[in-house]
Design a protein around this motif. Structure first.
Motif, PDB file in Angstrom:
ATOM      1  N   LYS A  31     -33.434 -12.844  51.019  1.00  0.00           N
ATOM      2  CA  LYS A  31     -33.875 -14.239  51.158  1.00  0.00           C
ATOM      3  C   LYS A  31     -32.870 -15.246  50.614  1.00  0.00           C
ATOM      4  N   PHE A  61     -30.600 -17.182  52.998  1.00  0.00           N
ATOM      5  CA  PHE A  61     -31.106 -17.919  54.172  1.00  0.00           C
ATOM      6  C   PHE A  61     -32.086 -19.052  53.857  1.00  0.00           C
ATOM      7  N   ASP A  62     -32.787 -18.955  52.766  1.00  0.00           N
ATOM      8  CA  ASP A  62     -33.892 -19.884  52.547  1.00  0.00           C
ATOM      9  C   ASP A  62     -33.450 -21.020  51.629  1.00  0.00           C
ATOM     10  N   GLY A  63     -32.938 -22.079  52.226  1.00  0.00           N
ATOM     11  CA  GLY A  63     -32.458 -23.225  51.466  1.00  0.00           C
ATOM     12  C   GLY A  63     -33.580 -23.993  50.800  1.00  0.00           C
ATOM     13  N   HIS A  64     -34.766 -23.954  51.387  1.00  0.00           N
ATOM     14  CA  HIS A  64     -35.913 -24.655  50.804  1.00  0.00           C
ATOM     15  C   HIS A  64     -36.291 -24.010  49.469  1.00  0.00           C
ATOM     16  N   ALA A  65     -36.413 -22.695  49.483  1.00  0.00           N
ATOM     17  CA  ALA A  65     -36.732 -21.994  48.234  1.00  0.00           C
ATOM     18  C   ALA A  65     -35.570 -22.098  47.248  1.00  0.00           C
ATOM     19  N   ARG A 106     -28.302 -21.948  48.681  1.00  0.00           N
ATOM     20  CA  ARG A 106     -28.188 -20.581  49.164  1.00  0.00           C
ATOM     21  C   ARG A 106     -26.966 -19.876  48.584  1.00  0.00           C
TER      22      ARG A 106
END
Lengths: 348, 348, 348
Positions: free
Chosen positions: A229, A232-236, A245
Motif C-alpha cells: 500500500k 500507491f495510496d497517497g491519501h493514506a 508515497r
C-alpha cells in the motif's frame, strides 16, 4: 472475510512453505516497459541479434525484472503488514528467463525473531521463483520487520537462520549459457572493458542522474504486481510521518543498475545478490545517482568465457557521487539511499 | 577511466565513422508504448489487418519510433556534450521496420566548424540506422553544437558539408511496399482525403492539444535509450538557466505527428525529413498544439498507388493554432517550439 | 475542411450505423501496459500457464482493455462534442480476445432525445467491437449528452430506446470457453472463494487505495486511442469550471476492477455490463478506493463449470470504503465517483 488483510508476525511458522498467487507470463511488453522505466542499455537484453551471436537462444529478460516479479508475488503473503524491508542475502539467478516464460513463486519461512518492543518481529523467508516447467530461476533470502496482530501473541519458535556474507563464486553462472566471446562486439556493447580490466578497490562514479516521478514508480511497481500500500495510496500516506508515497526499494536497485552501465557496460548479467540495504527512503521528485566499487574478481570453475565481479553499488538522492559517498564510522553519508552488494558476470 | 564523459568538439575527425552501442530489437511492446505515449492512430501502424490488406507483410513500426531509436544510439557518441541540437537534413526512411527487427546505428562525421567564441563548435554527422541484416532503414544528417574540452584545441580540418534543402521526391518510397489502394478503407483509416485532395498552400489546424508530463517524456526518451542528461537530471537542471529538465525534441516531433492525424489521417508514412528546427524548449506542464501547411505535392516515379506531400508542421506550446502561428520577418511567433519539414506518402 | 470537429446532436440519425476509424491489433505490449496501469492480478489474464491449464487456448486480454479500445474508437464519431457520458446498458462480452487479434468498431444510433434547453441532446448508440474475422467480441449501449451545433436544429426523429435493467444471465458466458475447474488452483489464483461462497447482499471492502497521476491516465487513454480533448488539453482545461484535465471514466472502472481482486480474486471474467454511472469526476492526485456488493448469483444454462455473480462496485475518491459509502435517498454519499453494475464469471 473475503479480503486478505495480510499476515502478522505471529501468523508465520518456521518451516512452512507458502505458494504465492498470480503466476505471470513475461512478455516483450514487459521488457519494453522495463527499458522505458530504467533506460537499461545492456546489449544482451536489448538485442536479439547480440544475444544470439554470443550463444543465447533469445534475448533474456533483465535479471532485475525477474527479481521484481518474483518479489512482487511474495508481497501479499509476506510483507503486506511490513514496517520495513530489512535485507537480502544468498540471492542466486539460477536459469535464464525469456519472454514467453511464466513465473510463479513460493516462500519458505526460515527464521522468526520477535523484537523487544513486542509489537513487531522479523520474518526471514527464502523465496523461489519458478518457471512454467517448475524449474527454479531465482532464489533469495529476505528479512522483513512485520507488525504483530496482537501484542500478546508469541511465535511458536524463534530462530535466526545462518546466512552467507556473500554467494560463493563457484555457484555462479547457471543462468548464463556458454558465451562465444569472439562474437562479443565491444563497440555494440558500449565499452572495451572486460573482466581483466577491473581490479578490486576500483571505484567508478556512474555520473548520470535521474529524477523519479510518481507515475514512473507506480507503473513499475504495478508491472511487478507488487501490492504494498505504501507505494500507491497517497491519501493514506498523507497521514504518515513521511506524508507521501514511498518508492519501492527495488525501483532504486533497477535505477542504480541502469546508471551503472556507464562504467560497467559489459557486465551483462547479475548472477547473485549478496546483500542489500535500503538506507533511506526515496520520494518522487528526488534525483538518483550511483557509484560502484569492485569488491572482488573471481574465476568461475570451468568457464573460460566469463568471470565474475563482486560489486558494491551505492545509490544516493540529490547528491552526485564524484566524492563516493558511502558508509562512515557513524553511519551512512547524507544522501545515501541504497547499499547493494552483488555479483555480475562479464566476458573475459 | 571506465565511464564515458562523451566527446568534445576537438575529438571529432571529418571522415571517421563511429559505430554506436546497444543494438535494440523493436518489439510489440515498443509499438504499444509508442501508442500510449502519443496516441498515434494511423491505421497501417495500428492494425495488422489493415496493413495486411493493403500489401504490407505486417504492421510496420511507426517511422518516428525508428528515428528516435536510431537517434538515441548516436547520443552517447555525438551529443552528450551538446549545447544544442541545431538541425536535420536529408533524412530518408529506406526500408520498413517490423517488430522483431533489430536496429543498430553508425554515424559518419561529415563536417566540423568551430564557433568564433572558441568554446564550442558545430559537428555534422550522417547517421545510419541498420537492421539485423545490415540493411539501411534510415539515414539522416544532423548538426549539433558541441562544447570543446580545451579552449586551445583546434579541429584537424573544418568543413561545412553541402546539404539539400529538401529530399528529392524521386528518391522517396523505398520503405513502402506496393499499396493495393482498392483495399484502402477510408472509414477505417479515418478520413476520405487522398493525395489529390491536398494542394500546396493549404493550411490545416490540427485542433487538439496535449499537455506533457515529466513521466511521459522520460519514459519515451528512455525507451529510445537516449541518455542525454538534460532530459533526466532534475537536480542538476535546477542550477541551469531553465531551472528544469528539457524535453527531448523528438518527443515534440512525435506529438505533432500524432496530432496531425486530425487532417492528415491517410498520410500513413513519413518518407523523408527535409529539415527541422527546435525553435524553443518544451517543459513538463506545457500543452502542445500543431498545424500544417502543404508545401508541395509530388508524383513518385513508377508509383501509381501513392503520392508524396511535402508538409511543414509547426508545433506550439500553450498556444492553439487557429491563427497559424509561424515564422515572421523578425523570427518566430510566440509559442512556436518546432518547425518541421518532411515528406509523407499518401494513397491516391 | 480536412479536420474532424466531431458530430453535433443534430448530425445523428436514428438507424444509421457508423463505422469507426483505426482498427487496432491487441498485442502483448498492450496487456503489459494494462498491468502497469492498473496492477491487475487475475491469474487467467496474467499467466499463459494458468489460462492453458483451465482450457483457454491462450491468456486472453483483460475484458476492460477490450472495452476501452472499442470505446476509444467510438469517441471521434460519437462523443467528441459530448458534455457528459451518461450511462451504459446491455453490455455483453461475446468472444474472447487474444493478443494478435485486431479490433474494429461500429456504432448504431438507436435513440435521440433533445434536452429542454435546446442546446444539447442525448444520443443513444449501440457500439459493437469486432475482431479481424468480423466476429462480435463486445456489444454495449451507451448514451451521451451532445452539444448542438445550431440551437435551431431539430432531430429528424426522437426516440428513447427500451433498455434492460440488467443482462439476462442465460446470455452470459459466450466469451468464456469450458473451464476445467479441477485444474483451477486457488493458491495461484489468490483466494479459495468460489461461486458458492458468495451470497447476495454480501459487501466487500476492497481495502486498497491508489492515487492517480496525470501521466498515468493520459498513457491509458492514449493506449485506447481515445481522443476526447478533456483528458489531454490542460491549457484549455484551465479555463473550464474544473480548471483541469478530467480523467477518462473508463480509467476509474479499470482501477476499481483491479482493486476488487482483493475479495474477488476468482471472479476472472467480466461477462456483462448492466449499467454504470460516473457520479463525479476524478482528477490527478486523487486516491481511488472501492467496495462491492453481491447483487445476485446465477447459474448459467449448461455450464457446470462456472456461475455468474452480479456485482455492484462503488468507487470513491479520497474516501476509504470501510463504511460502504453509496447511494442515499438524496443522492450519493460524498466521495463516490462510480456506481458500476456488472456480471462476472467465477468457477464453482
Amino acid at each position: 472475510m473475503k479480503t486478505d488483510p495480510g499476515r502478522h508476525f505471529e501468523d508465520f511458522r518456521i518451516g512452512e512453505t507458502i505458494r504465492h498467487a498470480t503466476p505471470r507470463t513475461i512478455s516483450a511488453g514487459d521488457t519494453a516497459l522495463y527499458t522505458a522505466l530504467y533506460g537499461s542499455r545492456f546489449a544482451v537484453q536489448s538485442a536479439e541479434s547480440f544475444a544470439g551471436a554470443i550463444g543465447y537462444p533469445a534475448a533474456p529478460a533483465d535479471d532485475l525484472l525477474v527479481f521484481h516479479v518474483v518479489f512482487g508475488k511474495s508481497v501479499p503473503d509476506i510483507s503486506l503488514n511490513a514496517v520495513a524491508n530489512l535485507g537480502y542475502a544468498d540471492g542466486r539467478f539460477l536459469a535464464p528467463v525469456y519472454p514467453g516464460d511464466t513465473l510463479s513463486a513460493t516462500s519458505e519461512v526460515i527464521g522468526l525473531k520477535e523484537n523487544s518492543n513486542r509489537q513487531t518481529g522479523v520474518v526471514y523467508v527464502r523465496t523461489r521463483g519458478l518457471n512454467q516447467e517448475g524449474r527454479p530461476v531465482l532464489e533469495y533470502v529476505r528479512w522483513v520487520m512485520v507488525r504483530k496482530g496482537r501484542e500478546s501473541a508469541r511465535p511458536h519458535r524463534e530462530e535466526v537462520p545462518p546466512l552467507p556474507d556473500a554467494v560463493e563464486p563457484a555457484s555462479l553462472g547457471s543462468a548464463c549459457p556458454a558465451i562465444d566471446i569472439r562474437a562479443w562486439d565491444n563497440a555494440l556493447a558500449g565499452a572495451p572493458h572486460r573482466f581483466g580490466d577491473y581490479a578490486p578497490g576500483e571505484r567508478i562514479d556512474h555520473l548520470d542522474g535521474v529524477t523519479v516521478e510518481e507515475a514512473e514508480h507506480q507503473l513499475a511497481t504495478r508491472l511487478y504486481q507488487n501490492t504494498a500500500k505504501v507505494h500507491f495510496d497517497g491519501h493514506a500516506a498523507s497521514g504518515t510521518r513521511f506524508g507521501r508515497r514511498l518508492i519501492y526499494g527495488g525501483h532504486v536497485i533497477s535505477l542504480a543498475r541502469a546508471l551503472s552501465f556507464n562504467g560497467l557496460a559489459n557486465a551483462f548479467h547479475v548472477a547473485a545478490i549478496n546483500g542489500g540495504r535500503h538506507v533511506a527512503p526515496l520520494f518522487a521528485g528526488d534525483t538518483v545517482y550511483a557509484w560502484s566499487e569492485i569488491l572482488a574478481a573471481a574465476d568461475l570453475p570451468g568457464r573460460a568465457d566469463i568471470g565474475a565481479l563482486r560489486i558494491r553499488t551505492i545509490a544516493t538522492k540529490n547528491q552526485p557521487c564524484a566524492s563516493f559517498p558511502g558508509r562512515m564510522a557513524g553511519g551512512y553519508d547524507a544522501g545515501v539511499i541504497l547499499d547493494f552488494d552483488y555479483w555480475v558476470l562479464i566476458p573475459r
